[in-house]
Structure formats: C-alpha cells, structure tokens
Design a protein around this motif. Structure first.
Motif, PDB file in Angstrom:
ATOM      1  N   LEU A   1       0.849  -1.189   0.000  1.00 37.28           N
ATOM      2  CA  LEU A   1       0.000   0.000   0.000  1.00 37.28           C
ATOM      3  C   LEU A   1       0.883   1.235   0.000  1.00 37.28           C
ATOM      4  N   SER A   2       0.303   2.346  -0.436  1.00 37.41           N
ATOM      5  CA  SER A   2       1.065   3.584  -0.535  1.00 37.41           C
ATOM      6  C   SER A   2       1.308   4.164   0.852  1.00 37.41           C
ATOM      7  N   LEU A   3       2.554   4.579   1.086  1.00 41.05           N
ATOM      8  CA  LEU A   3       2.878   5.221   2.362  1.00 41.05           C
ATOM      9  C   LEU A   3       2.700   6.735   2.288  1.00 41.05           C
ATOM     10  N   ALA A   4       2.307   7.246   1.110  1.00 40.80           N
ATOM     11  CA  ALA A   4       2.174   8.695   0.956  1.00 40.80           C
ATOM     12  C   ALA A   4       1.276   9.338   2.024  1.00 40.80           C
ATOM     13  N   PRO A   5       0.152   8.716   2.398  1.00 40.97           N
ATOM     14  CA  PRO A   5      -0.681   9.367   3.427  1.00 40.97           C
ATOM     15  C   PRO A   5       0.069   9.602   4.743  1.00 40.97           C
ATOM     16  N   LEU A   6       1.047   8.763   5.031  1.00 39.49           N
ATOM     17  CA  LEU A   6       1.821   8.969   6.268  1.00 39.49           C
ATOM     18  C   LEU A   6       2.625  10.253   6.169  1.00 39.49           C
ATOM     19  N   VAL A   7       3.151  10.523   4.973  1.00 41.59           N
ATOM     20  CA  VAL A   7       3.940  11.745   4.755  1.00 41.59           C
ATOM     21  C   VAL A   7       3.018  12.950   4.749  1.00 41.59           C
ATOM     22  N   ILE A   8       1.952  12.855   3.963  1.00 33.95           N
ATOM     23  CA  ILE A   8       1.035  13.996   3.797  1.00 33.95           C
ATOM     24  C   ILE A   8       0.452  14.403   5.147  1.00 33.95           C
ATOM     25  N   ASN A   9       0.072  13.419   5.936  1.00 35.99           N
ATOM     26  CA  ASN A   9      -0.575  13.721   7.226  1.00 35.99           C
ATOM     27  C   ASN A   9       0.408  13.759   8.393  1.00 35.99           C
ATOM     28  N   GLU A  10       1.693  13.622   8.074  1.00 37.36           N
ATOM     29  CA  GLU A  10       2.752  13.717   9.092  1.00 37.36           C
ATOM     30  C   GLU A  10       2.467  12.811  10.286  1.00 37.36           C
ATOM     31  N   ILE A  11       2.234  11.548   9.966  1.00 40.23           N
ATOM     32  CA  ILE A  11       1.905  10.558  10.992  1.00 40.23           C
ATOM     33  C   ILE A  11       3.195  10.012  11.615  1.00 40.23           C
ATOM     34  N   THR A  12       3.179   9.865  12.915  1.00 41.43           N
ATOM     35  CA  THR A  12       4.269   9.184  13.610  1.00 41.43           C
ATOM     36  C   THR A  12       3.945   7.688  13.646  1.00 41.43           C
ATOM     37  N   VAL A  13       4.850   6.876  13.109  1.00 46.31           N
ATOM     38  CA  VAL A  13       4.610   5.431  13.074  1.00 46.31           C
ATOM     39  C   VAL A  13       5.509   4.756  14.107  1.00 46.31           C
ATOM     40  N   VAL A  14       4.924   3.949  14.940  1.00 48.11           N
ATOM     41  CA  VAL A  14       5.674   3.269  16.006  1.00 48.11           C
ATOM     42  C   VAL A  14       5.463   1.763  15.859  1.00 48.11           C
ATOM     43  N   GLY A  15       6.542   1.050  15.639  1.00 48.70           N
ATOM     44  CA  GLY A  15       6.467  -0.409  15.679  1.00 48.70           C
ATOM     45  C   GLY A  15       6.570  -0.850  17.126  1.00 48.70           C
ATOM     46  N   SER A  16       5.787  -1.843  17.517  1.00 48.30           N
ATOM     47  CA  SER A  16       5.752  -2.227  18.929  1.00 48.30           C
ATOM     48  C   SER A  16       5.668  -3.741  19.044  1.00 48.30           C
ATOM     49  N   ARG A  17       6.556  -4.315  19.845  1.00 42.96           N
ATOM     50  CA  ARG A  17       6.605  -5.781  19.901  1.00 42.96           C
ATOM     51  C   ARG A  17       6.508  -6.236  21.358  1.00 42.96           C
ATOM     52  N   CYS A  18       7.615  -6.681  21.922  1.00 41.62           N
ATOM     53  CA  CYS A  18       7.586  -7.279  23.263  1.00 41.62           C
ATOM     54  C   CYS A  18       7.826  -6.217  24.328  1.00 41.62           C
ATOM     55  N   GLY A  19       7.378  -6.506  25.531  1.00 41.46           N
ATOM     56  CA  GLY A  19       7.606  -5.577  26.633  1.00 41.46           C
ATOM     57  C   GLY A  19       8.246  -6.240  27.830  1.00 41.46           C
ATOM     58  N   ARG A  20       8.575  -5.397  28.820  1.00 44.63           N
ATOM     59  CA  ARG A  20       9.140  -5.902  30.074  1.00 44.63           C
ATOM     60  C   ARG A  20       8.050  -6.616  30.875  1.00 44.63           C
ATOM     61  N   PHE A  21       8.461  -7.619  31.625  1.00 40.67           N
ATOM     62  CA  PHE A  21       7.467  -8.397  32.368  1.00 40.67           C
ATOM     63  C   PHE A  21       6.964  -7.734  33.665  1.00 40.67           C
ATOM     64  N   PRO A  22       7.804  -6.974  34.403  1.00 42.63           N
ATOM     65  CA  PRO A  22       7.323  -6.509  35.711  1.00 42.63           C
ATOM     66  C   PRO A  22       6.011  -5.719  35.678  1.00 42.63           C
ATOM     67  N   PRO A  23       5.798  -4.777  34.731  1.00 43.33           N
ATOM     68  CA  PRO A  23       4.505  -4.075  34.763  1.00 43.33           C
ATOM     69  C   PRO A  23       3.323  -5.020  34.551  1.00 43.33           C
ATOM     70  N   ALA A  24       3.521  -6.042  33.730  1.00 45.16           N
ATOM     71  CA  ALA A  24       2.432  -6.994  33.468  1.00 45.16           C
ATOM     72  C   ALA A  24       2.148  -7.843  34.703  1.00 45.16           C
ATOM     73  N   LEU A  25       3.211  -8.331  35.351  1.00 47.90           N
ATOM     74  CA  LEU A  25       3.015  -9.145  36.561  1.00 47.90           C
ATOM     75  C   LEU A  25       2.339  -8.329  37.655  1.00 47.90           C
ATOM     76  N   HIS A  26       2.727  -7.053  37.739  1.00 49.96           N
ATOM     77  CA  HIS A  26       2.139  -6.160  38.740  1.00 49.96           C
ATOM     78  C   HIS A  26       0.636  -5.990  38.471  1.00 49.96           C
ATOM     79  N   ALA A  27       0.288  -5.762  37.218  1.00 52.98           N
ATOM     80  CA  ALA A  27      -1.126  -5.577  36.869  1.00 52.98           C
ATOM     81  C   ALA A  27      -1.930  -6.851  37.137  1.00 52.98           C
ATOM     82  N   LEU A  28      -1.320  -8.015  36.911  1.00 51.44           N
ATOM     83  CA  LEU A  28      -2.024  -9.273  37.188  1.00 51.44           C
ATOM     84  C   LEU A  28      -2.186  -9.468  38.691  1.00 51.44           C
ATOM     85  N   GLU A  29      -1.134  -9.117  39.444  1.00 48.04           N
ATOM     86  CA  GLU A  29      -1.197  -9.294  40.899  1.00 48.04           C
ATOM     87  C   GLU A  29      -2.313  -8.432  41.495  1.00 48.04           C
TER      88      GLU A  29
END
Ligand SMILES: [Zn+2]
Ligand SMILES: [Zn+2]
Length: 317
Positions: free
Chosen positions: A250-278
């Motif tokens: 797909l065309s990435l032009a809309p990201l440029v035109i609309n000045e979008i910030t793109v963030v790739g996001s994958r794995c995270g640290r475990f302590p905040p998740a364990l805390h939320a579960l606790e």
C-alpha cells in the motif's frame, strides 16, 4: 519428553523429543500451562523460518538450575540476549542482534513438557496470581510496551483495531492509562468482554473512519494497516502491533502527507504486566476459550486456527 515440533513443513506431537538440560547460565522449566498466540500460527505459515518447538507464552516451575530457584513458579522473558553487545548495554536486550527468541528464533519454546531458558530471564510469579492469569504475562507485557513507547494523555482519543487477544489486552492497558478507548472488531462476543470495563466498542460493519489521536493496529491481518491509516488525525500516532508473515502493498504517501508518527511495537518488560495481574488491574480469565492437554496439542492448534477463537491453552501437568 512430549513436545509439539514444527519441522518447517509439518507440526507433529513427538513423545521422544530430547529433554533439555540446565548448565551454568540456563535453567530448565517444567511447563505447567502454555498459551497459543497469533505469532505461533504465523510460524506455522513460515514466519521467521523457525523450526523446533513453538510457544513463548507460559508459566511453569524451575526443575533444574540454581538451587535457590528450583521449585519456584516462574514466567520467562522470551528474548534471550547476549548481554554484552552495544544494544544490550543500552538496556535493549529485546533487540540484541545476537538474540534467540523462545519458540520464534533459534530456541525451542513452551509447547513441551520442559524448556531451557537463561536464568536471567526468569521472573517469579506472585502466589496470588493463578496459572491461568500468569500465562498472559507475555502478551500483557507486549500491551504495556505501548505505554513505554508512546505518551498517552487522558484526553487522547485512541482507537484499537482488532478484537483479538492482543487487541483486548492493549485496549485495557490504554484505558487504564486514562485514554478514551474505542475498540473496532468483528466479533460481538469478544467486544462484549470490554463493556463491563467501560471501554467503547464498534463493529467493523458499523465502522466509520474517525480522526483519532492514536491508532493501534492489532488486527493481525494485512488489511488492518489501510484501515488504520484512514482512522488517524494529521500528526497523530500509528502503532503497529501485528506481525504477519506476508508483505504489505500500500502507498505510504498518506503517512507523509498527514505527518503521521509510526511506532512499531513488539515485546515488553514483564514486571509491569506481573504487577497488573497481581493487583487484578486487567481482566484476562474471560479471554480463555479452552484448555487442552499437551497430548491433544494438534487438536488445540486446529482450534486456535479457527477464525475468531480466543486464547487456547495447553496444560502440561
Ligand atoms: Zn505471542
Ligand atoms: Zn546483545
């Protein structure tokens, strides 16, 4: 030991797979409960060219390794970093170029009775957190990663695209940060899980593009990205959470035109998740659709492949 093994072509339940051994830096964890996620299913489509035992979401107990840890119930960070390269020294072991990733890249995973992991990756599980909750630590950590990467303000209008397991977790984490969250999905029964929490939802059929401050693409499909790009305000933030084996066209032009910030996001640290579960800050138990014994692992995978299924778990003992 018993293990589900992917050889690059076929998945099989093996009963004589070599049981891993501990050494100076690794522990062996006896797996109690393991979760299947979309990434595992992508692996069975060729994602990462992985071969071996898939699985990276699990809770177990240390069966061999440092004496003080044997018998401890643990969850395990999935990225096995080298610990001494420049990336690791910056504290970014999850991005270590030499890393192995459990069940994804050069390391056997948790769809087995035992798994070998670096001692440094173990996190003891608080007693009050059940196995059925602890097994969500890894995907929940991936959801909490959003809050480390983007600054969420209480006034922010946030759209989460996708009502899969990760979408439902991301929505809860963003809601807990105070944002106004809308979740777009295809499945009324999944969206309904969010209603008691006060999270707004909309069905794909009723979806009209809106101008959100932040859009989290968690559909797990290639089509989600175009939908996400239509749904974001100029200078908004687009977060990509889906990992798919195929390429996007797909065309990435809309990201440029609309000045979008793109963030790739994958794995995270475990302590905040364990805390939320606790402290029961997130709801995870209703996301479990069915638990299978490892011996029925092939049926479990077939179930997980059904479109719209929620979390499928494997119980090892
Ligand atoms: Zn996963
Ligand atoms: Zn490293």
């Amino acid at each position: 030991m018993q293990a589900l093994v992917w050889d690059g072509q076929h998945l099989r339940l093996e009963t004589t797979y070599p049981t891993p051994q501990a050494d100076e830096t690794t522990a062996v964890v006896r797996v109690r409960l393991a979760g299947m996620c979309a990434t595992d299913l992508q692996i069975l489509q060729g994602y990462m060219g992985f071969k071996g035992v898939p699985g990276h979401e699990f809770v177990g107990e240390v069966s061999a390794g440092p004496a003080e840890l044997v018998g401890t119930r643990v969850v395990v960070e999935i990225n096995f970093a080298c610990g001494h390269c420049p990336v690791c020294i910056q504290g970014l072991g999850r991005h270590c170029p030499m890393r192995r990733v459990m069940g994804i890249l050069h390391a056997d995973g948790s769809f087995a009775e035992y798994v070998s992991v670096p001692v440094a990756n173990l996190h003891p599980v608080p007693d009050s957190v059940t196995d059925e909750a602890a097994v969500f630590t890894e995907p929940l950590a991936a959801a909490f990663e959003l809050l480390e990467q983007i600054h969420v303000q209480p006034s922010d209008d946030v759209v989460v695209l996708g009502d899969g397991k990760l979408g439902l977790l991301c929505a809860q984490v963003l809601h807990s940060a105070g944002a106004q969250v809308w979740v777009m999905g295809k499945h009324p029964h999944k969206l309904a899980l969010l209603h008691p929490l006060g999270i707004s939802t909309v069905l794909l059929a009723d979806w009209r593009p809106r101008l959100a401050d932040i859009v989290v693409e968690a559909t797990g499909s290639t089509g989600g990205l175009a939908l996400a790009m239509e749904s974001i305000r100029p200078r908004g933030t687009l977060v990509l959470k889906s990992t798919v084996a195929t390429t996007h066209a797909l065309s990435l032009a809309p990201l440029v035109i609309n000045e979008i910030t793109v963030v790739g996001s994958r794995c995270g640290r475990f302590p905040p998740a364990l805390h939320a579960l606790e402290y029961q800050r997130v709801m995870v138990a209703p996301l479990i659709e069915r638990v299978y014994p490892l011996a029925e692992g092939m049926a479990a995978v077939a179930h997980a492949l059904r479109p719209g299924s929620l979390k499928i778990l494997l119980r090892m003992f």
